[in-house]
Design a protein around this motif. Structure first.
Motif, PDB file in Angstrom:
ATOM      1  N   UNK A  59       5.173   5.221  -2.415  1.00  0.00           N
ATOM      2  CA  UNK A  59       4.237   5.693  -3.435  1.00  0.00           C
ATOM      3  C   UNK A  59       2.826   5.617  -2.863  1.00  0.00           C
ATOM      4  N   UNK A  60       2.202   6.768  -2.723  1.00  0.00           N
ATOM      5  CA  UNK A  60       0.831   6.834  -2.198  1.00  0.00           C
ATOM      6  C   UNK A  60      -0.160   6.406  -3.270  1.00  0.00           C
ATOM      7  N   UNK A  61      -1.151   5.599  -2.855  1.00  0.00           N
ATOM      8  CA  UNK A  61      -2.230   5.196  -3.755  1.00  0.00           C
ATOM      9  C   UNK A  61      -3.564   5.695  -3.202  1.00  0.00           C
ATOM     10  N   UNK A  62      -4.459   6.202  -4.061  1.00  0.00           N
ATOM     11  CA  UNK A  62      -5.767   6.676  -3.605  1.00  0.00           C
ATOM     12  C   UNK A  62      -6.724   5.507  -3.372  1.00  0.00           C
TER      13      UNK A  62
ATOM     14  N   UNK B  87      -6.691  -7.200   6.600  1.00  0.00           N
ATOM     15  CA  UNK B  87      -5.943  -6.615   7.711  1.00  0.00           C
ATOM     16  C   UNK B  87      -5.032  -5.469   7.275  1.00  0.00           C
ATOM     17  N   UNK B  88      -4.653  -5.415   6.007  1.00  0.00           N
ATOM     18  CA  UNK B  88      -3.740  -4.366   5.551  1.00  0.00           C
ATOM     19  C   UNK B  88      -4.470  -3.036   5.446  1.00  0.00           C
TER      20      UNK B  88
ATOM     21  N   UNK C   3       5.131  -1.477   1.000  1.00  0.00           N
ATOM     22  CA  UNK C   3       5.741  -0.958   2.227  1.00  0.00           C
ATOM     23  C   UNK C   3       6.114  -2.072   3.196  1.00  0.00           C
ATOM     24  N   UNK C   4       5.271  -3.108   3.275  1.00  0.00           N
ATOM     25  CA  UNK C   4       5.579  -4.201   4.182  1.00  0.00           C
ATOM     26  C   UNK C   4       6.921  -4.831   3.861  1.00  0.00           C
ATOM     27  N   UNK C   5       7.142  -5.168   2.603  1.00  0.00           N
ATOM     28  CA  UNK C   5       8.408  -5.759   2.164  1.00  0.00           C
ATOM     29  C   UNK C   5       9.548  -4.762   2.363  1.00  0.00           C
TER      30      UNK C   5
ATOM     31  N   UNK D 268       1.454   2.993   3.633  1.00  0.00           N
ATOM     32  CA  UNK D 268       0.771   2.550   4.845  1.00  0.00           C
ATOM     33  C   UNK D 268       1.003   3.580   5.954  1.00  0.00           C
ATOM     34  N   UNK D 269       0.044   3.762   6.860  1.00  0.00           N
ATOM     35  CA  UNK D 269       0.160   4.809   7.890  1.00  0.00           C
ATOM     36  C   UNK D 269       1.416   4.684   8.754  1.00  0.00           C
ATOM     37  N   UNK D 270       1.875   3.449   8.999  1.00  0.00           N
ATOM     38  CA  UNK D 270       3.037   3.279   9.872  1.00  0.00           C
ATOM     39  C   UNK D 270       4.349   3.667   9.192  1.00  0.00           C
ATOM     40  N   UNK D 271       4.339   3.853   7.881  1.00  0.00           N
ATOM     41  CA  UNK D 271       5.584   4.069   7.135  1.00  0.00           C
ATOM     42  C   UNK D 271       6.332   5.328   7.561  1.00  0.00           C
ATOM     43  N   UNK D 272       5.596   6.341   7.963  1.00  0.00           N
ATOM     44  CA  UNK D 272       6.249   7.602   8.317  1.00  0.00           C
ATOM     45  C   UNK D 272       6.821   7.587   9.730  1.00  0.00           C
TER      46      UNK D 272
END
Length: 339
Positions: free
Chosen positions: A295-298, A74-75, A253-255, A282-286
Motif C-alpha cells: 500500500x503506497x502512502x503519500x 533511517x526508513x 513492508x519491512x515485516x 518502500x523503494x526496495x519492495x519492487x
C-alpha cells in the motif's frame, strides 16, 4: 592559537565608535551617515564578520527554526516525510532541527524539552510507539507553541494533525486478498498503542465482516517492531498452525519482507500457496522476487502539508480557532507477491 570570530564589539573598538552604531550601520539605519556606514561595512568584510543570526532572531522573537521529531530517520517512510518538510521550508528561509526518538517516550520527551529550550518556533512530531502520556505535548500548547502531529495520532490533544487514511489503505489490501480467492487471511499487526496499527487491524476485521468471512483469531499475531527481523517469529507462528493461512497482510513492508523470507525457507511458494501484502511501498519492495504487493502512502506530501500548516500557524500567531485535521489517501499497488 585559533583566531576568534569577529564580533560587533571588535569592529566598534577598532573604529572607536559604539557597538550600537555598528549594528545600525550594518542594518542600513537612516540615522547613520554614509561615511560611517561605508567604514563599518568595509571593516566587516575585511574581518569576515558573520552576524549572530540566533541572537538577532531571538531579538525579533523568532528563530526561523522548527523542531521535527520522528521515531526513526533511517526508513524510507520518515526520510521521505523529512524531504517534504525540507522542500517546503528551504525556499522560505526556515531551518529545521531533526530529533530521533528511537520509539522511546522518554527520548521524545527529552527532545521536546531540548528543542523548546533553544526556542524553536514550532514542532512537527510523529509520536513514538511508547508514547501514551501526552503531558509533554500539552506543555507546548499551554505555552502557545505551535504543534502539528503527523502520521500517528495523539487522541485527545487539540492541535493540527496530518494523517494518511490507514484504514482505507488496509481495507483495500484485505479486500483484494478476499476477492482474489484467499479464505484464510492472517494479519501481522503492529503495537496496539499506535493509532496506525489499530486502524489497520480494524480494517482487516471490517473487510472480513463485509464479505461475510469469519476472522480466525489465531491468524492475528503481533510484531514488536517494523524491521524485517520483526516478521520472522510472527511468520513462523502462523506457518506452524494446523491450517496455515493462504494470505498474510503485514503491518509494513519491512515485516512483510521478513515474512516472505520465512515462507521461502519453508519451501512454500509465493503467491501460489500464500499471498503476501505489505504497507508503505518502500523503494526496495519492487526488487524482491516475487516483488512485494503493498500500500503506497503519500509520505512526501504528508511532510509538505504538515510543514505548510505549521508555518501558517506560526505566521498567524498560533490562532487555534480553526484547527486542521487533514487526511491523505493511500493506494494499493499489486505486484507479484499476491494472486
Amino acid at each position: 592559537m585559533k583566531k576568534s570570530r569577529t564580533t560587533i564589539t571588535d569592529i566598534a573598538r577598532e573604529l572607536n565608535i559604539s557597538p550600537s552604531t555598528v549594528s545600525r550601520a550594518l542594518n542600513n539605519h537612516p540615522a547613520i551617515s554614509t561615511k560611517t556606514r561605508e567604514l563599518v561595512i568595509g571593516l566587516a568584510r575585511k574581518r569576515n564578520y558573520q552576524p549572530n543570526l540566533l541572537a538577532l532572531n531571538l531579538l525579533r522573537k523568532r528563530t526561523n527554526t522548527i523542531g521535527v521529531i520522528v521515531p526513526e530517520i533511517t526508513s524510507h517512510f520518515f526520510s521521505s516525510v523529512i524531504s517534504g518538510i525540507q522542500d517546503l521550508l528551504n525556499p522560505i528561509g526556515v531551518n529545521m532541527i531533526i530529533g530521533q526518538s528511537n520509539e522511546s517516550y522518554e527520548e521524545e520527551k527529552s527532545l521536546v524539552q531540548t528543542f523548546s529550550s533553544i526556542r524553536v518556533d514550532g514542532f512537527l512530531i510523529s509520536p513514538s510507539s511508547e508514547t501514551k502520556n501526552f503531558d509533554h505535548l500539552d506543555v507546548l500548547t499551554q505555552n502557545n507553541i505551535p504543534l502539528v502531529i503527523f502520521d500517528r495520532d495523539c487522541e485527545g490533544i487539540d492541535v493540527d494533525k496530518v494523517f494518511v487514511d490507514e484504514y482505507n489503505g488496509a481495507f483495500q489490501a484485505v479486500e483484494y486478498l478476499i476477492k482474489s480467492g484467499c479464505k484464510r487471511i492472517a494479519h501481522i499487526a503492529g503495537p496496539p498503542s499506535l493509532s496506525t496499527a489499530r486502524h489497520r487491524l480494524r480494517a482487516y476485521r471490517d473487510a472480513h465482516r463485509l464479505h461475510q468471512l469469519p476472522v480466525n483469531e489465531a491468524y492475528v499475531v503481533e510484531s514488536v517492531g517494523f524491521a524485517p527481523e520483526h516478521g520472522i517469529d510472527p511468520a513462523k507462528q502462523l506457518l506452524a498452525l494446523p491450517q496455515r493461512p493462504d494470505a498474510i497482510f503485514a503491518i509494513n513492508d519491512g515485516v512483510a519482507i521478513g515474512t516472505m523470507y520465512v515462507i521461502k525457507e519453508a519451501g512454500i511458494t509465493i503467491p501460489d500457496d500464500i499471498s503476501v501484502i505489505g504497507f508503505d511501498d518502500d523503494p526496495y519492495s519492487c526488487y524482491f522476487r516475487p516483488s512485494l504487493s503493498t500500500v503506497w502512502q503519500p509520505t512526501y506530501e504528508m511532510g509538505m502539508l504538515s510543514a505548510r500548516i505549521l508555518m501558517k500557524r506560526i505566521n498567524s500567531n498560533n490562532d487555534l480557532s480553526k484547527l486542521k485535521v487533514e487526511q491523505l489517501f493511500p493506494e494499493l499497488i499489486v505486484r507479484g507477491s499476491s494472486r
